[in-house]
Design an enzyme around this catalytic site. Structure first.
Site, mmCIF file in Angstrom:
data_model
loop_
_atom_site.group_PDB
_atom_site.id
_atom_site.type_symbol
_atom_site.label_atom_id
_atom_site.label_comp_id
_atom_site.label_asym_id
_atom_site.label_seq_id
_atom_site.Cartn_x
_atom_site.Cartn_y
_atom_site.Cartn_z
ATOM 1 N N HIS A 326 7.153 -6.403 -14.717
ATOM 2 C CA HIS A 326 7.591 -7.163 -13.534
ATOM 3 C C HIS A 326 8.110 -8.560 -13.912
ATOM 4 O O HIS A 326 8.791 -9.192 -13.098
ATOM 5 C CB HIS A 326 6.436 -7.342 -12.543
ATOM 6 C CG HIS A 326 6.284 -6.217 -11.568
ATOM 7 N ND1 HIS A 326 7.302 -5.803 -10.739
ATOM 8 C CD2 HIS A 326 5.200 -5.444 -11.258
ATOM 9 C CE1 HIS A 326 6.853 -4.812 -9.958
ATOM 10 N NE2 HIS A 326 5.585 -4.574 -10.264
ATOM 11 N N GLU A 345 9.712 -2.098 -7.749
ATOM 12 C CA GLU A 345 8.709 -1.171 -8.289
ATOM 13 C C GLU A 345 9.284 0.010 -9.071
ATOM 14 O O GLU A 345 8.694 0.446 -10.050
ATOM 15 C CB GLU A 345 7.794 -0.679 -7.167
ATOM 16 C CG GLU A 345 6.975 -1.798 -6.503
ATOM 17 C CD GLU A 345 6.065 -2.566 -7.467
ATOM 18 O OE1 GLU A 345 5.766 -2.058 -8.571
ATOM 19 O OE2 GLU A 345 5.660 -3.692 -7.109
ATOM 20 N N TYR A 410 8.121 3.573 -6.045
ATOM 21 C CA TYR A 410 7.691 3.655 -7.448
ATOM 22 C C TYR A 410 8.291 4.884 -8.136
ATOM 23 O O TYR A 410 8.988 4.780 -9.132
ATOM 24 C CB TYR A 410 6.168 3.771 -7.525
ATOM 25 C CG TYR A 410 5.419 2.516 -7.155
ATOM 26 C CD1 TYR A 410 4.953 1.657 -8.139
ATOM 27 C CD2 TYR A 410 5.162 2.185 -5.826
ATOM 28 C CE1 TYR A 410 4.249 0.501 -7.820
ATOM 29 C CE2 TYR A 410 4.467 1.033 -5.494
ATOM 30 C CZ TYR A 410 4.010 0.187 -6.487
ATOM 31 O OH TYR A 410 3.331 -0.948 -6.168
#
Ligand code: BES
Ligand code: ZN
Length: 631
Positions: A326, A345, A410
């Protein structure tokens, strides 16, 4: 009409009024003067602030943390640049009490709107075109959604209280009056006063030792959005890993944490090799008490993480690779709104698996991909194959961004990127990604802007590639597109084989499992038939001691299977698990499984009533819905 429906209808009405008011405000301001500072912020429906018109340059935070009163109190001093000569500054707040507001040193009359559901209360502050410094003196409330206050017995060492924040996605406003949108960046300094004996840490330059004064100073010179504001206060100590990485944890946890994270320094090096320099200086990790509601949070310079990844065999550290990733996807290049959450994500899951592939080889990262794929299939099934919530581009208007927190951004996100990698070729895709992070550093990006960048930067005139990707189906369509890539099954094929043998009554002693990692065990258990007989459960348990597993991932799955099979032998161990662990990813499926039968529901309610107080406010919110909705 029942209470819940009524509440929601009233809530929606209020929301509508707020959105309209907010929109009018924005239109007014733009009519007054030229174009807004930031048109992307205008699209963000989850901030009540008018930061699209006013630059929020810097924050000086001066707060005291009262562990006994469970309250943060102090001042937030904002340096602004009123580029569009707006007549007021509107900030986000949630359950904050505002004592005074000054503008350039002079007290002003402010207005705090009534709370609109999850959005909170807009704080209106009159300003002039030349106004520079806006200072808000405030206190947090008892319903602060970002804050979890732990008593000593809720910590690992059971000696001192603990506090941590979780600001993503729109909870920063419950501990700092701010313009709370992912597209609004600012630098910050902070002075935090805590009881002596405790240490304060933030998403900023930190110190490695406690001091006697209980006053800690922080600096974050790199602009970040409010959702990355973070604070932890507790009895923690530090151990270095290498020159730029280290770990913080309670004294009784520090050795185990340091051992588990041995390779974190190497992870940072690997990540840099993939997609360019790490831009944040140090990278440290703090291991929080078990009540932490999520696995990890990518707070800049200091990842917050759950102790449930300290498995004793380094098998769950891919979570750290995720939070580290991240630092590029999310913290450097940020989703413009929560509808674009997959840009944070999905990229990070993809990047995480690339780091793990570099560190552990592709047969290992293939297991992460396959488990992720299984999650995706399950999630699409539970959301509905046709549900709009399974699009990559979300539509969270009028909803809590928490609703978008599913496996879709995700797993569908990372699989989409994997598809591009496979179809374009890894070299070409890696060069593209590296450039993407460089070109968009410290900026936000929408899904549409990314697709344009993909088109001009990678696909260009490669019409075959464009056809093979079928981008629209992925981004603006439901379910799992038919061209979804699937990882190699080298190691899981062996697991499938072992499971088949077991189901054909071959005794566990004859199965070859000695080299298995957590991932193999998860696959072994996940693909068992829906309910095993108590006898089969017992045989497995005798051989592999699942009920006593110290591995949180395995234990959680095992307990779910135990509930399903009514394998009561596991229940006594389930209680301490539910008592101490606050991670929603574990709690929701386990309580959810119990809620499926009347007897299970009774057990769920009893346990939940007992341990609810140990869970984070956000976990309480979602579990309340689960446990009490069916009554
Ligand atoms: N940024 C997220 C956590 C998050 C997202 C919190 C949205 C609140 C709202 C973090 O990076 C994350 O994804 N954590 C995962 C772990 C990961 C390995 C999938 C978690 O906590 O389970
Ligand atoms: Zn993440």
């Amino acid at each position: 009409m029942n209470r819940y429906i009524l509440k929601n209808v009233v809530g929606l009405l209020l929301l509508f009024v707020a959105f309209t008011a907010c929109k009018n405000k924005k239109t007014e301001a733009s009519a007054m003067n030229s174009s807004p500072v930031d048109s992307m912020v205008l699209r963000d429906v989850h901030t009540l602030s008018n930061a699209a018109y006013i630059e929020m340059r810097h924050l000086d935070l001066d707060i005291a943390v009262d562990m006994a009163k469970k309250q943060i109190a102090g001042t937030a001093l904002w340096q602004i640049n009123n580029k569009t000569k707006a007549g007021e500054l509107v900030l986000d707040t949630y359950d904050l009490s505002i004592d005074t507001v000054t503008v350039d040193g002079k007290a002003v009359v402010f207005r705090l709107d009534p709370r609109i559901q999850f959005l909170g209360s807009a704080l209106h502050i009159p300003i002039q075109p030349a106004s520079r410094l806006v200072k808000v003196t405030y206190k947090t409330g008892t319903e602060a959604r970002a804050l979890q206050w732990l008593s000593p017995d809720q910590t690992h060492d059971k000696a001192q209280p603990f506090l941590y924040t979780q600001s993503e996605s729109i909870y920063a406003r419950s501990w700092i009056p701010c313009a709370d949108g992912p597209g609004i960046r600012f630098t910050y300094n902070a002075r935090v006063t805590v009881p002596t004996g405790l240490m304060a840490l933030m998403s900023a330059e930190n110190h490695s030792e406690k001091n006697d004064s209980g006053i800690y100073h922080f600096r974050m010179n790199t602009p970040i959005p409010a959702y990355l504001m973070a604070l932890a206060v507790g009895d923690v100590t530090f151990k270095s890993i290498d020159e730029r990485t280290g770990v913080y944890a309670e004294p009784g946890m520090i050795e185990r944490a340091r051992w588990e994270f041995e390779n974190v320094g190497k992870m940072v090096n690997n990540a840099e090799q993939l997609y360019g320099a790490y831009r944040w200086g140090r990278y440290d990790v703090i291991v929080l008490p078990a009540g932490f509601p999520i696995g990890g949070m990518e707070n800049p310079r200091l990842t917050f993480c759950t102790p449930t990844i300290i498995a004793g065999d380094r098998s769950l550290v891919s979570l750290i690779a995720h939070e580290l990733a991240h630092s590029w996807s999310g913290n450097l290049v940020t989703n413009a709104t929560w509808d674009d959450f997959w840009l944070n994500e999905g990229f990070t899951d993809y990047f995480e698996r690339r780091i793990m592939e570099q560190m552990m080889g592709s047969s290992y990262s293939d297991m992460l991909w396959e488990l992720g794929y299984q999650d995706l299939v399950e999630n699409v099934k539970s959301l509905g194959e046709k549900s709009k919530d399974t699009w990559l581009k979300l539509d969270l208007k009028g909803r809590d961004p928490d609703d978008g927190l599913t496996d879709i951004p995700y797993e569908k996100g990372s699989h989409f990127l994997k598809l591009i990698e496979v179809q374009a070729g890894r070299d070409r895709f890696d060069k593209f990604l590296k450039r993407y992070f460089f070109d968009h550093a410290f900026k936000t990006i929408t899904t549409e802007a990314f697709l344009t960048y993909l088109d001009t930067g990678l696909i260009k005139d490669d019409t075959t590639l464009r056809r093979k990707l079928n981008i629209n189906e992925w981004v603006y369509g439901p379910g799992i597109p038919s061209n979804c890539p699937r990882a190699g099954q080298e190691r899981f094929a062996k697991v499938d084989n072992a499971r088949d043998l077991f189901l054909n009554d071959v005794p566990p002693a004859q199965l070859v499992t000695t080299e298995w990692t957590t991932h193999e065990w998860l696959h072994f258990l996940r693909k068992m038939p829906p309910a095993l007989s108590p006898n089969q459960m017992k045989t497995l348990d005798m051989a592999y001691k699942f009920t006593k597993s110290g591995n949180s991932e395995i234990a959680d799955l095992w307990f779910i299977m135990a509930v399903r099979a009514n394998y009561t032998f596991a229940y006594p161990e389930m209680e301490p698990f539910l008592a101490s662990i606050g991670r929603r990813k574990f709690l929701e499926p386990l309580y959810g499984e119990m809620m499926k039968t009347p007897k299970g529901a009774e057990m769920a309610r009893m346990l939940y009533e007992r341990y609810r107080k140990n869970y984070h406010p956000l976990a309480q919110e979602s579990l309340d819905k689960l446990i009490y909705a069916k009554q």
